[in-house]
Design an enzyme around this catalytic site. Structure first.
Site, mmCIF file in Angstrom:
data_model
loop_
_atom_site.group_PDB
_atom_site.id
_atom_site.type_symbol
_atom_site.label_atom_id
_atom_site.label_comp_id
_atom_site.label_asym_id
_atom_site.label_seq_id
_atom_site.Cartn_x
_atom_site.Cartn_y
_atom_site.Cartn_z
ATOM 1 C CG ASP A 228 -1.780 -1.229 1.256
ATOM 2 O OD1 ASP A 228 -2.316 -1.525 0.205
ATOM 3 O OD2 ASP A 228 -2.052 -1.816 2.382
ATOM 4 C CG HIS A 255 -3.700 -5.254 2.726
ATOM 5 N ND1 HIS A 255 -2.996 -4.290 1.997
ATOM 6 C CD2 HIS A 255 -3.431 -6.385 2.102
ATOM 7 C CE1 HIS A 255 -2.880 -4.779 0.622
ATOM 8 N NE2 HIS A 255 -3.300 -6.323 0.833
HETATM 9 N N1 LIG Z 1 -0.453 -8.525 1.919
HETATM 10 C C1 LIG Z 1 -0.373 -8.062 0.659
HETATM 11 O O1 LIG Z 1 -0.304 -6.810 0.420
HETATM 12 C C2 LIG Z 1 -0.620 -9.147 -0.356
HETATM 13 C C3 LIG Z 1 -1.255 -10.559 -0.199
HETATM 14 N N2 LIG Z 1 -1.405 -11.372 -1.075
HETATM 15 C C4 LIG Z 1 -1.654 -12.677 -0.774
HETATM 16 O O2 LIG Z 1 -0.735 -13.522 -0.714
HETATM 17 C C5 LIG Z 1 -1.018 -14.818 -0.964
HETATM 18 C C6 LIG Z 1 -0.483 -15.535 -1.994
HETATM 19 O O3 LIG Z 1 -0.637 -14.908 -3.129
HETATM 20 P P1 LIG Z 1 0.116 -15.678 -4.632
HETATM 21 O O4 LIG Z 1 1.647 -15.896 -4.389
HETATM 22 O O5 LIG Z 1 -0.263 -15.217 -5.790
HETATM 23 O O6 LIG Z 1 -0.799 -17.086 -4.632
HETATM 24 P P2 LIG Z 1 -0.211 -18.362 -5.474
HETATM 25 O O7 LIG Z 1 -1.340 -19.473 -5.538
HETATM 26 O O8 LIG Z 1 0.459 -18.148 -6.615
HETATM 27 O O9 LIG Z 1 0.707 -19.179 -4.213
HETATM 28 C C7 LIG Z 1 0.607 -19.550 -3.276
HETATM 29 C C8 LIG Z 1 1.513 -20.794 -2.769
HETATM 30 O O10 LIG Z 1 1.048 -21.174 -1.276
HETATM 31 C C9 LIG Z 1 1.105 -22.487 -1.382
HETATM 32 N N3 LIG Z 1 0.487 -23.097 -0.275
HETATM 33 C C10 LIG Z 1 -0.815 -23.545 -0.029
HETATM 34 N N4 LIG Z 1 -1.064 -24.157 1.115
HETATM 35 C C11 LIG Z 1 0.420 -23.990 1.697
HETATM 36 C C12 LIG Z 1 0.588 -24.545 3.065
HETATM 37 N N5 LIG Z 1 -0.226 -25.133 3.985
HETATM 38 N N6 LIG Z 1 1.818 -24.456 3.167
HETATM 39 C C13 LIG Z 1 2.887 -23.975 2.390
HETATM 40 N N7 LIG Z 1 2.474 -23.372 1.289
HETATM 41 C C14 LIG Z 1 1.015 -23.490 0.737
HETATM 42 C C15 LIG Z 1 0.949 -23.086 -2.852
HETATM 43 O O11 LIG Z 1 1.314 -24.383 -3.191
HETATM 44 C C16 LIG Z 1 1.351 -21.850 -3.732
HETATM 45 O O12 LIG Z 1 2.801 -22.167 -4.227
HETATM 46 C C17 LIG Z 1 -2.625 -14.646 -1.324
HETATM 47 O O13 LIG Z 1 -3.361 -14.897 -0.229
HETATM 48 C C18 LIG Z 1 -2.903 -13.403 -1.537
HETATM 49 O O14 LIG Z 1 -4.207 -12.762 -1.689
HETATM 50 C C19 LIG Z 1 -1.231 -10.863 -2.467
HETATM 51 C C20 LIG Z 1 -0.647 -9.667 -2.823
HETATM 52 C C21 LIG Z 1 -0.644 -8.700 -1.887
HETATM 53 O O1 LIG Z 2 -5.841 -7.524 -3.884
HETATM 54 C C1 LIG Z 2 -5.494 -8.689 -3.606
HETATM 55 O O2 LIG Z 2 -5.998 -9.627 -3.653
HETATM 56 C C2 LIG Z 2 -4.050 -8.854 -3.099
HETATM 57 C C3 LIG Z 2 -3.599 -7.763 -2.433
HETATM 58 O O3 LIG Z 2 -3.778 -7.909 -1.245
HETATM 59 C C4 LIG Z 2 -3.055 -6.716 -3.089
HETATM 60 O O4 LIG Z 2 -2.879 -6.498 -4.204
HETATM 61 O O5 LIG Z 2 -3.171 -5.467 -2.153
#
Ligand SMILES: NC(=O)C1=CN([C@@H]2O[C@H](COP(=O)(O)OP(=O)(O)OC[C@H]3O[C@@H](n4cnc5c(N)ncnc54)[C@H](O)[C@@H]3O)[C@@H](O)[C@H]2O)C=CC1
Ligand SMILES: O=C([O-])CC(=O)C(=O)O
Length: 391
Positions: A228, A255
């Site tokens: 953010d 967030h």
């Molecule tokens: N805090 C923030 O600003 C943001 C948060 N996110 C969040 O981050 C998370 C991940 O996003 P992506 O990497 O795009 O998803 P993705 O699906 O590409 O990767 C997630 C990974 O987690 C793994 N996984 C699932 N269960 C697991 C477990 N029990 N133990 C270990 N690994 C496990 C999967 O195998 C996968 O490789 C989502 O919840 C998303 O909403 C995404 C963008 C910004």
């Molecule tokens: O929007 C989403 O789901 C992932 C996230 O938290 C972000 O990009 O800020």
């Protein structure tokens, strides 16, 4: 005026963190932690010593007060970092950026699938950090042993039409089980929680640690809201025609949607914007995650910008562990806002995680309305996480 250290007027809040009033000149990350610069410095160089030297110089010139030798519970002379969810869209680029940080000596890549290949691939990069891949629950303990910092992007991302809260049913359980393992294997490590909904997953982690009787953990359980700030800095630099490296916009609250509250009135450098434009920019920052989800059209949410933001935050945490005073915004257990047990605000990172929590400071009428408006949603998300963790 710079608000840097604990002032005599600072008051303690729960978890031993001190509360300070926010100084108007306080800049997130001291404007010095540049993951990408480390990367740029590294590319095309045969020896990494030049990178280490430049980072070392930064450290010497910082307001360091606690060195390696005086660090207490968390020893970090050779930083070991784990990424849980390392084979995912965020996990892979994040792991690469972390491998390029000179202070990281060991990197554990954990996932339920795919980490052996990612680790083999990354291990060929000629940086000093040793990379190991761990797959499946039976290898989780080994992945976490001796970790100073654990970064958690494990879980499912949004698809168009979903809210972050729609991810709760799947991600809450994933985060709870990973936090349980961290509490058992590396209870003094700092946790960086990326998995959504962050507004609920951070309370889940805290409840897990509390149930195990681990004290002071709330200073080390940090919800990553850096994306953010990264977005706000980018959009405001574009809007005002400024050098993005000079722009610093604090973002408070949480967030998700309206809980993301950029404080444009506290932006550095100070700029004059019309009220209507402030409202439009605030809405864009609040919806920026959705902007990416829609553009990716079903293929997930922000990964590259998130990896960049998470690497910046991880670098700040590691610098804090090494004794630097570093400023970031983070979503933590907090007593800043009456009635809210968790809140994102400016914090000072140090050897024990969050060392100081800064008060929100002076805000505009529009921002004050934003704070009042976000309370009900944030409160609900916090309670949802707490209840889940207790059952
Ligand atoms: N805090 C923030 O600003 C943001 C948060 N996110 C969040 O981050 C998370 C991940 O996003 P992506 O990497 O795009 O998803 P993705 O699906 O590409 O990767 C997630 C990974 O987690 C793994 N996984 C699932 N269960 C697991 C477990 N029990 N133990 C270990 N690994 C496990 C999967 O195998 C996968 O490789 C989502 O919840 C998303 O909403 C995404 C963008 C910004
Ligand atoms: O929007 C989403 O789901 C992932 C996230 O938290 C972000 O990009 O800020």
């Amino acid at each position: 005026m710079q608000a840097r250290a604990v002032r005599p007027s600072a008051r303690r809040q729960k978890g031993g963190k001190a509360v300070c009033s926010a100084g108007s000149g306080l800049q997130a990350g001291n404007g010095q932690h540049h993951v990408l610069r480390s990367v740029q410095n590294n590319v095309g160089r045969i020896e990494r010593s030049a990178v280490s030297a430049s980072v070392g110089a930064r450290r010497v010139s910082s307001t360091s007060s606690v060195g390696y030798a005086s660090r207490g519970a968390v020893a970090c002379s050779a930083g070991k970092v784990a990424v849980l969810g390392a084979a995912g869209g965020i996990g892979q680029p994040l792991s690469m950026l972390v491998k390029m940080l000179p202070s990281v000596k060991e990197l554990s890549l954990y996932d339920i699938q795919g980490t052996k290949g990612v680790a083999a691939d990354l291990s060929h990069c000629n940086t000093a950090c040793k990379v190991t891949g761990y797959v499946g629950e039976e290898e989780l303990t080994s992945a976490l042993e001796g970790c100073d910092l654990v970064i958690i992007p494990a879980g499912v991302p949004r698809k168009p039409g979903m809210t972050r809260d729609d991810l709760f049913n799947i991600n809450a359980g994933i985060v709870k089980s990973l936090a349980t393992a961290c509490a058992e294997v590396c209870p003094n490590a700092i946790l960086n929680i990326i998995s959504n909904p962050v507004n609920s997953t951070v309370p889940i982690c805290n409840e897990v640690y509390k149930a195990k009787g681990i004290t002071g953990a709330s200073a080390r359980i940090l919800g990553v809201t850096t994306l953010d700030i990264v977005r706000s800095n980018t959009f405001l630099a574009e809007e005002c025609g400024l050098d993005v490296d000079q722009v610093d916009v604090p973002v408070i609250g949480g967030h998700a949607g309206v809980t993301i509250l950029p404080l444009l009135s506290q932006m550095r450098p100070k700029v004059q914007l019309e009220n209507k434009r402030i409202e439009e920019l605030t809405t864009r920052i609040q919806n920026a995650g959705t902007e990416v989800v829609e553009a990716k059209a079903g293929a997930g949410s922000a990964t590259l910008s998130m990896a960049y933001a998470a690497a910046r935050f991880a670098e700040s945490c590691l610098r804090g562990l090494q004794g630097d005073k570093v400023y970031e915004c983070a979503y933590i257990e907090s007593s800043l806002i009456p009635d809210l047990e968790y809140f994102a605000s400016k914090v000072q990172l140090g050897p024990n995680g969050v060392e100081e929590v800064f008060e929100v400071g002076q805000v505009s009428d529009f921002e004050q309305q934003g704070i009042e408006g976000l309370i009900p949603e944030l409160k609900k998300s916090i309670a949802k996480g707490q209840e889940f963790a207790k059952n």
